[in-house]
Design a protein around this motif. Structure first.
Motif, PDB file in Angstrom:
ATOM      1  N   LEU A  51       0.830  -1.205   0.000  1.00 21.75           N
ATOM      2  CA  LEU A  51       0.000   0.000   0.000  1.00 21.75           C
ATOM      3  C   LEU A  51       0.866   1.258   0.000  1.00 21.75           C
ATOM      4  CD1 LEU A  51      -2.754   1.404   0.226  1.00 21.75           C
ATOM      5  CD2 LEU A  51      -2.559   1.151   2.704  1.00 21.75           C
ATOM      6  N   ASP A  52       1.923   1.266   0.806  1.00 26.43           N
ATOM      7  CA  ASP A  52       2.818   2.434   0.854  1.00 26.43           C
ATOM      8  C   ASP A  52       3.478   2.668  -0.500  1.00 26.43           C
ATOM      9  OD1 ASP A  52       2.228   2.859   3.527  1.00 26.43           O
ATOM     10  OD2 ASP A  52       3.956   1.680   4.238  1.00 26.43           O
ATOM     11  N   ARG A  53       3.899   1.576  -1.138  1.00 29.30           N
ATOM     12  CA  ARG A  53       4.532   1.713  -2.461  1.00 29.30           C
ATOM     13  C   ARG A  53       3.538   2.245  -3.486  1.00 29.30           C
ATOM     14  NH1 ARG A  53       6.722  -3.420  -0.988  1.00 29.30           N
ATOM     15  NH2 ARG A  53       5.227  -4.417  -2.382  1.00 29.30           N
ATOM     16  N   LEU A  54       2.302   1.742  -3.450  1.00 26.34           N
ATOM     17  CA  LEU A  54       1.287   2.221  -4.382  1.00 26.34           C
ATOM     18  C   LEU A  54       0.966   3.692  -4.143  1.00 26.34           C
ATOM     19  CD1 LEU A  54      -1.186  -0.787  -4.480  1.00 26.34           C
ATOM     20  CD2 LEU A  54       0.245   0.037  -6.336  1.00 26.34           C
ATOM     21  N   GLN A  55       0.890   4.089  -2.877  1.00 23.88           N
ATOM     22  CA  GLN A  55       0.620   5.495  -2.572  1.00 23.88           C
ATOM     23  C   GLN A  55       1.750   6.389  -3.064  1.00 23.88           C
ATOM     24  OE1 GLN A  55      -0.123   5.295   1.651  1.00 23.88           O
ATOM     25  NE2 GLN A  55      -2.349   5.271   1.361  1.00 23.88           N
ATOM     26  N   ALA A  56       2.984   5.928  -2.922  1.00 21.73           N
ATOM     27  CA  ALA A  56       4.125   6.713  -3.408  1.00 21.73           C
ATOM     28  C   ALA A  56       4.079   6.830  -4.923  1.00 21.73           C
ATOM     29  CB  ALA A  56       5.430   6.069  -2.952  1.00 21.73           C
ATOM     30  N   ASP A  57       3.749   5.730  -5.611  1.00 21.12           N
ATOM     31  CA  ASP A  57       3.641   5.768  -7.070  1.00 21.12           C
ATOM     32  C   ASP A  57       2.530   6.718  -7.513  1.00 21.12           C
ATOM     33  OD1 ASP A  57       5.700   3.966  -7.263  1.00 21.12           O
ATOM     34  OD2 ASP A  57       4.403   2.219  -7.646  1.00 21.12           O
ATOM     35  N   LEU A  58       1.397   6.666  -6.817  1.00 20.23           N
ATOM     36  CA  LEU A  58       0.296   7.564  -7.161  1.00 20.23           C
ATOM     37  C   LEU A  58       0.670   9.023  -6.941  1.00 20.23           C
ATOM     38  CD1 LEU A  58      -2.798   5.624  -5.800  1.00 20.23           C
ATOM     39  CD2 LEU A  58      -2.241   6.104  -8.183  1.00 20.23           C
ATOM     40  N   GLU A  63       1.964  14.288  -9.276  1.00 18.95           N
ATOM     41  CA  GLU A  63       2.868  15.417  -9.487  1.00 18.95           C
ATOM     42  C   GLU A  63       3.204  15.575 -10.970  1.00 18.95           C
ATOM     43  OE1 GLU A  63       6.105  14.485  -6.892  1.00 18.95           O
ATOM     44  OE2 GLU A  63       5.014  15.079  -5.088  1.00 18.95           O
ATOM     45  N   ARG A  64       3.415  14.438 -11.652  1.00 18.04           N
ATOM     46  CA  ARG A  64       3.727  14.482 -13.081  1.00 18.04           C
ATOM     47  C   ARG A  64       2.547  15.041 -13.864  1.00 18.04           C
ATOM     48  NH1 ARG A  64       4.617   9.068 -16.309  1.00 18.04           N
ATOM     49  NH2 ARG A  64       3.771   9.862 -18.230  1.00 18.04           N
TER      50      ARG A  64
END
Length: 92
Positions: A51-58, A63-64
């Motif tokens: 979940l943390d990794r997915l939130q960081a990717d999102l 931002e992009r």
């Protein structure tokens, strides 16, 4: 307080300290296994969860997308200014 009670209180305190140390020593292997299962690394920080990794990717995607939107708006504004400039020149 009677000397017997003072002695008893002292030895109960020592017994509690020894019991605490014994329990801690006995539970160290269990604690290590739980940390391995949970994913806590040696420095005490848990590995990022899925979940943390997915939130960081999102967050990165957000931002992009925000940056691309800003660029698109800026380009549109430039085209509008250019278009209005041509119309003003034609009208004169």
């Amino acid at each position: 307080m009677s000397k017997h009670f003072e002695d008893a209180r002292y030895y109960l305190g020592r017994a509690a300290e020894h019991a605490k140390a014994g329990v801690k020593e006995e539970l160290e292997p269990v604690e290590a296994r739980v940390k391995d299962l949970v994913g806590i690394v040696d420095d005490g920080e848990p590995e990022p969860s899925r979940l943390d990794r997915l939130q960081a990717d999102l967050k990165k995607l957000e931002e992009r997308a925000e940056g691309e939107a800003r660029e698109a708006v800026a380009a549109a504004r430039e085209r509008i200014v250019e278009y209005r400039g041509r119309n003003v020149a034609k009208a004169e």
